[in-house]
Design an enzyme around this catalytic site. Structure first.
Site, mmCIF file in Angstrom:
data_model
loop_
_atom_site.group_PDB
_atom_site.id
_atom_site.type_symbol
_atom_site.label_atom_id
_atom_site.label_comp_id
_atom_site.label_asym_id
_atom_site.label_seq_id
_atom_site.Cartn_x
_atom_site.Cartn_y
_atom_site.Cartn_z
ATOM 1 N N TYR A 110 0.830 -1.206 -0.113
ATOM 2 C CA TYR A 110 -0.031 -0.042 0.168
ATOM 3 C C TYR A 110 0.737 1.015 0.208
ATOM 4 C CZ TYR A 110 -3.874 -3.406 1.595
ATOM 5 O OH TYR A 110 -4.423 -4.476 1.380
ATOM 6 N N HIS A 121 -0.247 -11.619 0.595
ATOM 7 C CA HIS A 121 -1.033 -10.730 0.087
ATOM 8 C C HIS A 121 -1.591 -11.491 -1.490
ATOM 9 C CE1 HIS A 121 -1.532 -6.123 -0.516
ATOM 10 N NE2 HIS A 121 -2.886 -6.893 -0.718
#
Length: 321
Positions: free
Chosen positions: A61, A126
């Protein structure tokens, strides 16, 4: 704001109790527009004050920015470490995907440094559908178990969009290897397919985190981002549902969030937040659900509007998750 606090729910067999509303820190990485450090700190402080104890981030992110900002914000709270639960991820980076044992082992040290922590409560692989699921089973998860033994992480998770990835991995690892899964866009007014998987996950002792209750923006007045991978049919139906609520003076985002929060078999609903205003709106919606319940009438009207596209998903292309 009321003095009531958010409901805490058990997370699988971890022994952790997480707030029903979780703080998604991807916006702190400026993934959805600019955020000042001051606003980020204030959002985290307000969320914590109002009972949010679960914070989720990833090195992906904002190219590591989210972890850095969240780390500073949590440190600024000045509270004991056991007062909050932090989850970060591994395997997905600005540079691309790498689920090798070597990379994920290095990854946790980098993340702990950015977060200014000695350990994270959860480390999650992820978006595993972009890697090899057999590598996740045979190489990545064994590497994470070593990190668990070393005390750098307490629990292990996997995340991704297609629900089939969870059964694939969980059927191939010893019980207790995976403590938690994070699913997104599969428990919202327009797509509740995660529900079918809940008994299976419960039988495996796996905690469930559901993210994107607003379907990555489709169930908001602003609408989804330009790159949203949904079909034009699904986008149009969601837009019609949004307009229906707006005409009646109702807030579709609040209703969509409450719909997701109402299922107590899901430990926490993860929502991206970047300002005190967003935090307060989300927590008010959660507290209202607990006290006065949700607007069932409007919910059934939008459910009807969305019926033709119910449970329609999209191919897992490269996207924020």
């Amino acid at each position: 704001m009321a003095a009531q606090t958010l409901q805490l729910r058990p997370l699988g067999n971890t022994g952790l109790k997480v707030s029903s509303l979780g703080f998604g820190a991807s916006p702190l990485g400026k993934v959805f527009g600019d955020v000042s450090e001051q606003d980020a700190f204030a959002a985290v402080r307000e969320a914590f004050r109002l009972g949010v104890n679960f914070f989720d981030t990833s090195p992906y992110y904002g190219g590591t920015l989210s972890e850095k900002v969240l780390g500073k914000a949590l440190k600024a709270l000045g509270v004991p470490r056991d007062q909050y639960i932090v989850s970060t991820k591994c395997g997905r980076y600005k540079e691309g995907f790498d689920f090798s044992a070597e990379r994920v082992t290095r990854s946790i040290d980098e993340s702990l440094e950015r977060l200014q922590l000695d350990y994270v409560d959860m480390l999650q692989c992820h978006d595993i559908e972009f890697g090899s699921l057999d590598q996740i089973v045979n190489e990545t998860l064994p590497a994470l178990l070593k990190l668990k033994q070393a005390g750098k992480i307490r629990f292990i998770g996997i995340t991704g969009l297609p629900l089939g990835i969870f059964t694939y991995v969980l059927d191939r690892v010893p019980p207790g290897t995976v403590d938690v899964i994070l699913s997104y866009c599969h428990y919202s007014v327009n797509d509740s397919t995660l529900e079918d998987l809940l008994p299976y996950l419960k039988s495996k002792g796996v905690g469930v985190i559901s993210a994107s209750p607003l379907s990555m923006g489709l169930l908001t007045e602003a609408g989804g981002p330009e790159w949203h991978p949904a079909s034009s049919e699904l986008k149009a139906a969601c837009r019609a549902a949004v307009d229906h609520c707006k005409e009646r003076g109702k807030n579709i985002s609040k209703l969509a969030l409450q719909y997701s929060l109402a299922n107590k078999d899901i430990s926490t609903i993860l929502v991206g937040m970047k300002s005190v205003k967003e935090v307060e709106e989300n927590i008010t919606a959660a507290l209202e659900l607990a006290t006065v319940g949700m607007d069932e009438e409007t919910l059934s009207e939008i459910t009807d509007i969305l019926k033709p596209v119910k449970n329609q998903t999209w191919p897992s292309g490269i996207q924020q998750s």
